[in-house]
Write a protein that holds these residues in place. Structure first.
Motif, short mmCIF file in Angstrom:
data_model
loop_
_atom_site.label_atom_id
_atom_site.label_comp_id
_atom_site.label_asym_id
_atom_site.label_seq_id
_atom_site.Cartn_x
_atom_site.Cartn_y
_atom_site.Cartn_z
N UNK A 295 64.08 -38.24 -1.27
CA UNK A 295 64.76 -38.94 -0.19
C UNK A 295 64.97 -38.00 0.99
N UNK A 296 64.89 -38.54 2.18
CA UNK A 296 64.95 -37.71 3.38
C UNK A 296 66.35 -37.28 3.75
N UNK A 297 67.38 -37.99 3.28
CA UNK A 297 68.75 -37.68 3.69
C UNK A 297 69.10 -38.26 5.04
N UNK A 298 68.18 -38.97 5.66
CA UNK A 298 68.41 -39.60 6.97
C UNK A 298 69.17 -40.91 6.75
N UNK A 299 70.15 -41.23 7.59
CA UNK A 299 70.92 -42.47 7.39
C UNK A 299 70.02 -43.69 7.42
N UNK A 300 70.36 -44.66 6.59
CA UNK A 300 69.54 -45.86 6.54
C UNK A 300 69.89 -46.72 5.35
N UNK A 301 68.99 -47.61 5.01
CA UNK A 301 69.21 -48.57 3.94
C UNK A 301 68.87 -47.97 2.57
N UNK A 302 69.66 -48.33 1.59
CA UNK A 302 69.28 -48.06 0.21
C UNK A 302 68.30 -49.14 -0.24
N UNK A 303 67.43 -48.86 -1.19
CA UNK A 303 66.50 -49.90 -1.65
C UNK A 303 67.25 -51.05 -2.29
N UNK A 304 66.87 -52.27 -1.91
CA UNK A 304 67.51 -53.45 -2.50
C UNK A 304 66.83 -53.86 -3.80
N UNK A 305 65.65 -53.31 -4.05
CA UNK A 305 64.92 -53.60 -5.27
C UNK A 305 64.24 -52.31 -5.73
N UNK B 237 72.04 -48.22 12.27
CA UNK B 237 72.05 -46.81 11.85
C UNK B 237 71.69 -45.82 12.96
N UNK B 238 71.39 -46.30 14.16
CA UNK B 238 71.08 -45.38 15.23
C UNK B 238 69.59 -45.22 15.45
N UNK B 239 69.23 -44.27 16.32
CA UNK B 239 67.83 -44.15 16.75
C UNK B 239 66.92 -43.50 15.74
N UNK B 240 67.46 -42.84 14.72
CA UNK B 240 66.64 -42.37 13.60
C UNK B 240 67.22 -42.97 12.33
N UNK B 241 66.39 -43.68 11.59
CA UNK B 241 66.89 -44.41 10.42
C UNK B 241 65.81 -44.45 9.35
N UNK B 242 66.24 -44.69 8.13
CA UNK B 242 65.29 -44.70 7.01
C UNK B 242 65.41 -46.00 6.23
N UNK B 243 64.35 -46.31 5.54
CA UNK B 243 64.34 -47.42 4.59
C UNK B 243 63.33 -47.09 3.51
N UNK C 84 60.69 -43.19 7.40
CA UNK C 84 61.59 -42.85 8.50
C UNK C 84 61.10 -43.57 9.76
N UNK C 85 62.03 -44.18 10.48
CA UNK C 85 61.69 -44.88 11.72
C UNK C 85 62.39 -44.21 12.89
N UNK C 86 61.64 -44.00 13.97
CA UNK C 86 62.17 -43.39 15.19
C UNK C 86 62.24 -44.45 16.28
N UNK C 87 63.41 -44.61 16.90
CA UNK C 87 63.62 -45.71 17.84
C UNK C 87 64.11 -45.31 19.21
N UNK D 159 66.28 -34.05 16.03
CA UNK D 159 67.71 -33.76 16.10
C UNK D 159 68.07 -32.84 14.94
N UNK D 160 69.09 -33.21 14.16
CA UNK D 160 69.46 -32.36 13.02
C UNK D 160 68.80 -32.81 11.73
N UNK D 161 67.95 -33.81 11.79
CA UNK D 161 67.37 -34.40 10.59
C UNK D 161 66.02 -33.77 10.24
N UNK D 162 65.88 -33.39 8.99
CA UNK D 162 64.61 -32.85 8.50
C UNK D 162 63.79 -33.99 7.90
#
Length: 461
Positions: free
Chosen positions: A29-39, A65-71, A79-82, A352-355
């Motif tokens: 997992x990337x540790x980037x804020x975002x959604x947990x898997x629903x399935x 979740x902001x301009x950097x988010x994960x799913x 990872x999605x960059x917005x 940013x601060x996200x790896x």
């Protein structure tokens, strides 16, 4: 309508599956804020389906979740960059995975240009781009003739007759692309119509086939016939054109290179499919937006008259059309013409601060960025003059819609669109029927959900 919805969602699934299949990634997992898997098995796939498209899903994701988010797709993080700033930061020696090319080559079973030696991939890409540019330059008169033919038909229409843009623009794009790709064999409209049926069948059957979540089964069971028929036509043309001593078509320029017969066939398939769809939809949206703004039409006509007078559009003078370029740029931005792109994180990266771990799939949420109020003033308004600002031009270039990073199919589409607008706007006024509401399906290429109509009237000479 259900088929269209299925098609829109499954294209996204195909893109992600293609990249993850071709480039197995880390399950860390990337540790980037975002959604947990629903399935556990599908990750957030059902969330994408529920939103109706990847673009709508990404809009919601970045709002939450902001301009950097994960799913998650299956057990793999994405990872999605917005935002423009994050995309500017994400400069790593990654292999760019073009949405259309990755999807098409994966679905069609084409592996020769995906993965493997990087230098060979770069060389093949340059050959592909050179072949597109050379065929366009060598056949520019033909493009003019086909556009003139369409404009002539529109001039003969009663002023109150509604003209279906999607049908006409796809027809024009298929004529141009098939002739420039494969040469004289497609002079006859019956050949183009037959070719278009195969083209349509591949797209529609691919969309339906992925419902059972078995990519191999669906590919073999649903697209095999249309694909094999189209490949058979392409292969016969490739073999016929080998004897051509003077290259004029896209296939001829590829045959002059060191590519194998199979590679030539694959590149012809990709260009006929991707080139037609991107060109058609750029032209549809451009005419749609112009029909809603007589002011923009008049300003564009003034520039066209100043540059060309009564002469036809010429390739050497297209760079002088500054406002026309702004109109097309704003068309791409407002319509979100290609709202999603993807890169494989081949080395560990950081925004940013996200790896971002190595071998993570990174989505560029271009549809989100293209209508971000922090980047574009009045983002939902069609305003070509916004591109007079240097900062706006730089942001647009960064997103890959202009400059050296523009995909060859989009560069081709821009040129065809300039010829169309340069011919049409000087002779006809475009009008939007009252009460028409045009919504888009924002997937790999933004397409109107339903047929889009315009009416035309002759200009006073």
């Amino acid at each position: 309508m259900l088929d269209f919805a299925i098609f829109a969602v499954t294209l996204v699934v195909v893109l992600v599956v293609a990249v993850l299949y071709l480039y197995p990634s880390s399950r860390k997992a990337s540790g980037i804020p975002g959604l947990n898997p629903t399935d556990e098995k599908d990750g957030n796939l059902q969330d994408i389906v529920n939103k109706g498209s990847l673009h709508e899903f990404l809009l919601s994701l970045h709002q939450d979740f902001g301009s950097v988010a994960s799913f998650w797709f299956g057990g793999r993080p994405v990872v999605s960059l917005g935002s423009v700033d994050l995309l500017r930061q994400h400069i790593n020696p990654n292999r760019t995975t073009d949405s259309f090319e990755t999807m098409l080559k994966s679905l069609l079973g084409y592996r020769s240009a995906i993965g493997g030696d990087a230098s060979d991939a770069v060389m093949r890409k340059k050959m592909y781009e050179k072949a597109i540019n050379s065929s366009l330059e060598g056949n520019f008169t033909l493009v003019l003739e086909l556009v003139e033919e369409l404009v002539g038909k529109w001039r003969s229409l009663p002023e109150d007759q509604h003209t279906p843009l999607c049908a006409h623009m796809l027809g024009l794009a298929m004529k141009i692309v098939s002739r420039l790709t494969l040469g004289q064999r497609f002079r006859d409209d019956t050949e183009v119509i037959a070719f278009r049926r195969k083209h349509d069948a591949i797209w529609s059957e691919i969309g339906k086939g992925y419902l059972d979540s078995s990519s191999e089964k669906s590919k073999k069971g649903c697209t095999e016939k249309a694909q094999s028929e189209m490949e058979s036509v392409l292969l016969s043309v490739v073999r016929e054109r080998k004897a051509e001593k003077k290259p004029t078509a896209f296939v001829d320029f590829l045959l002059q290179s060191s590519l194998t017969e199979r590679q030539v066939l694959e590149d012809c398939m990709v260009f006929t499919l991707a080139g037609s769809v991107i060109t058609a939809n750029l032209c549809v949206w451009a005419l749609h937006f112009l029909s809603a703004s007589q002011e923009v039409q008049d300003k564009l006509r003034e520039e066209l008259q100043e540059v060309f007078g009564s002469d036809p559009v010429s390739l050497d003078r297209i760079p002088q059309l500054r406002y026309c370029q702004q109109v097309l740029n704003e068309t791409v931005r407002t319509s979100k013409l290609t709202p999603v792109a993807a890169r494989l994180q081949e080395v560990e990266g950081k925004v940013d601060e996200h790896v971002i771990p190595k071998e993570t799939l990174v989505i560029y949420a271009l549809g989100v960025v293209l209508q971000d109020a922090q980047t574009w003033s009045s983002p939902y308004r069609f305003d070509p003059e916004r591109f007079e600002e240097e900062s706006v031009q730089k942001s647009f270039c960064l997103l890959g819609f202009s400059g050296n990073q523009t995909c060859p199919e989009l560069r081709f589409a821009y040129t065809v669109a300039v010829v169309l607008l340069g011919t049409l706007v000087r002779r006809l006024k475009l009008h939007q029927p009252k009460g028409q509401i045009t919504e888009s399906r924002s997937e790999l290429v933004s397409t109107p959900k339903d047929e889009t109509w315009i009416t035309v009237s002759r200009r006073d000479v």
